[in-house]
Design an enzyme around this catalytic site. Sequence first.
Site, PDB file in Angstrom:
ATOM      1  N   GLU A  61      -3.622  13.276   3.440  1.00 22.70           N
ATOM      2  CA  GLU A  61      -3.718  13.294   4.910  1.00 22.70           C
ATOM      3  C   GLU A  61      -2.909  14.441   5.472  1.00 22.70           C
ATOM      4  OE1 GLU A  61      -3.076   9.670   7.098  1.00 22.70           O
ATOM      5  OE2 GLU A  61      -3.444   8.491   5.312  1.00 22.70           O
ATOM      6  N   CYS A  86      -5.681   7.081   3.259  1.00 24.24           N
ATOM      7  CA  CYS A  86      -4.848   6.802   2.087  1.00 24.24           C
ATOM      8  C   CYS A  86      -5.646   6.574   0.806  1.00 24.24           C
ATOM      9  CB  CYS A  86      -3.944   5.602   2.364  1.00 24.24           C
ATOM     10  SG  CYS A  86      -2.800   5.880   3.723  1.00 24.24           S
ATOM     11  N   ARG A 129      -2.018  -4.438  15.267  1.00 25.68           N
ATOM     12  CA  ARG A 129      -2.431  -5.597  14.462  1.00 25.68           C
ATOM     13  C   ARG A 129      -3.856  -5.468  13.934  1.00 25.68           C
ATOM     14  NH1 ARG A 129       0.531 -10.241  14.904  1.00 25.68           N
ATOM     15  NH2 ARG A 129      -1.313 -11.542  14.704  1.00 25.68           N
ATOM     16  N   THR A 161      -4.959  -3.174  12.277  1.00 26.34           N
ATOM     17  CA  THR A 161      -4.934  -2.577  10.928  1.00 26.34           C
ATOM     18  C   THR A 161      -4.921  -3.660   9.839  1.00 26.34           C
ATOM     19  OG1 THR A 161      -2.517  -2.478  10.896  1.00 26.34           O
ATOM     20  CG2 THR A 161      -3.672  -0.516  11.701  1.00 26.34           C
ATOM     21  N   HIS A 182      -2.994  -0.759  -2.384  1.00 27.29           N
ATOM     22  CA  HIS A 182      -2.392   0.184  -1.439  1.00 27.29           C
ATOM     23  C   HIS A 182      -1.233  -0.499  -0.718  1.00 27.29           C
ATOM     24  CE1 HIS A 182      -1.687   3.207   1.468  1.00 27.29           C
ATOM     25  NE2 HIS A 182      -2.122   2.483   2.479  1.00 27.29           N
ATOM     26  N   LYS A 184       4.391  -6.486   3.081  1.00 27.26           N
ATOM     27  CA  LYS A 184       3.638  -7.724   3.335  1.00 27.26           C
ATOM     28  C   LYS A 184       2.170  -7.618   2.896  1.00 27.26           C
ATOM     29  CE  LYS A 184       2.172 -10.673   7.158  1.00 27.26           C
ATOM     30  NZ  LYS A 184       2.120 -10.788   8.626  1.00 27.26           N
TER      31      LYS A 184
END
Lengths: 146, 344
Positions: free
Chosen positions: B75, B107, B193, B195, B228, B233
């Site tokens: 990126e 990513c 959120r 994402t 990834h 979390k």
Amino acid sequence: MVGPSRIWREAPSRYRFLGNRCTVCEEVYFPPRQICPKCRRASIGRMEPIQLSGNGEVVTYTVVYDPAVGHELLTPYILAIVKLDEGPRVTSQIVGAGLSEIMIGSRVKTVLRKLREEKGGGEDGGSGDGSGVITYGYKFVLDGQS
Amino acid sequence: MASIVSYGSYIPRFRVEGGEISRVWGRDLRVGVMTKAIPGPDEDTITMATESARNCLRSVDLDLGKVRALYIGSESHPYAVKPSGTVVAEALGITPDLYMADLEFACKAGSTAIIICSSQVDSGLIEYGLAIGADKAQSSTVDELEFATGSGAASFLIGKKGIVDIESMKSYTTDTPDFWRRDVQKYPSHGGRFTGEPAYFRHVTECAELLMSTMGTEAKDFKYAVFHQPNLKFPSSVGKKLGFKEEQLRPGLLVPEIGNAYAASSLLGLTAALDASEPGDRVLLVSYGSGAGSDAFQLYVNDEIVKFREVKNSRGIRNTSSYIEEKEVLDYSIYAKYSGRYRI
């Protein structure tokens, strides 16, 4: 300003330590030379490329607190003369080492780093304004790093 | 299918602690990242990619003329127009008989490089190809991303016979605008959120399940799984949801120590998992790229990894844990200087 043509011309030596050797006297040169200054005319057409290891030893060094233009973000930085294992000596930065970690005789190895960024409009400059060409080339780290 | 013949990693030595960022901004937005890896001011995607690729190629005895493809996913390619890969290829000495392109898919661009190299090897077009994921991850200040983004690079040499067989690979792609960076913008933006469930969790879960159902495998068939790692979390939760235990995730879970290295994130995790693997182990790799998509790989570690490891160690080539352990912690002001946040 370093022009794109010079960057392109010097890429093999700056990027991967390509030197050359006089096949008459076996002297190794870095950066590569057109003729051997010892053998002169006899060396014409007898200089052959040689891939140097990029490993060497610190001959001497200094710590730069008043940086050259374009090196402000790295200051203070270590500038050293390194004797390559194949013989030639080069002047280069040692990076990734604290000022107390470097010593005369320290073993070093090459890494590829950014050398400078050109500003647009032909002026050398600090961290660059993002419009010019980027020059990459060798620096050294202490052996065991990178 | 093709095989991983060699791999190499690179993580810059500088770190900043999440607590230090929190101290400066008076807000604690840490997401399980204790320290994040920071490149020096003279490092970028090109230099880190080169160092990881040198580690990769030095671990095997190979005529470099046989490496006929190089793809870098990132990126943070230093140029908008001019490839990163040309510099890397020239530095490795593998030009000019070479297929080469820079890839961009957030990513997951690095894992897509593996898919392209594997496909070219399988088709017989090339004998060996180099797939690289590298990033100097950008993030704006006082944002969750500033607490999470790291840097690094991982390279994989792909060929017909190697140390880790690629048994299967799958991709899962939709148009999901969860994270983006517009032209000439310095830092990316994200949907907060959004994402999570519709983006990361949907793509990683579906892609992994698609792969495992095709292959008839389950979580218990894998020694390790690597996902990834944008924070601690997400990969932990998705691993649990897919039936993996903590010990299967731990070796490849690097985000607490180095942060999210974007296109290098899951690939660096894979290098760490392979460093811990033994012959006969299976490893699951699932990347995620915002926008959005996932690539999943079922990998089988074969007997050749033992000899590979001996050669690598005898040549003093560093493994991923060595890069994680060697660090110099910076305060916020030096981190800001190294990250180009001051105008000179």
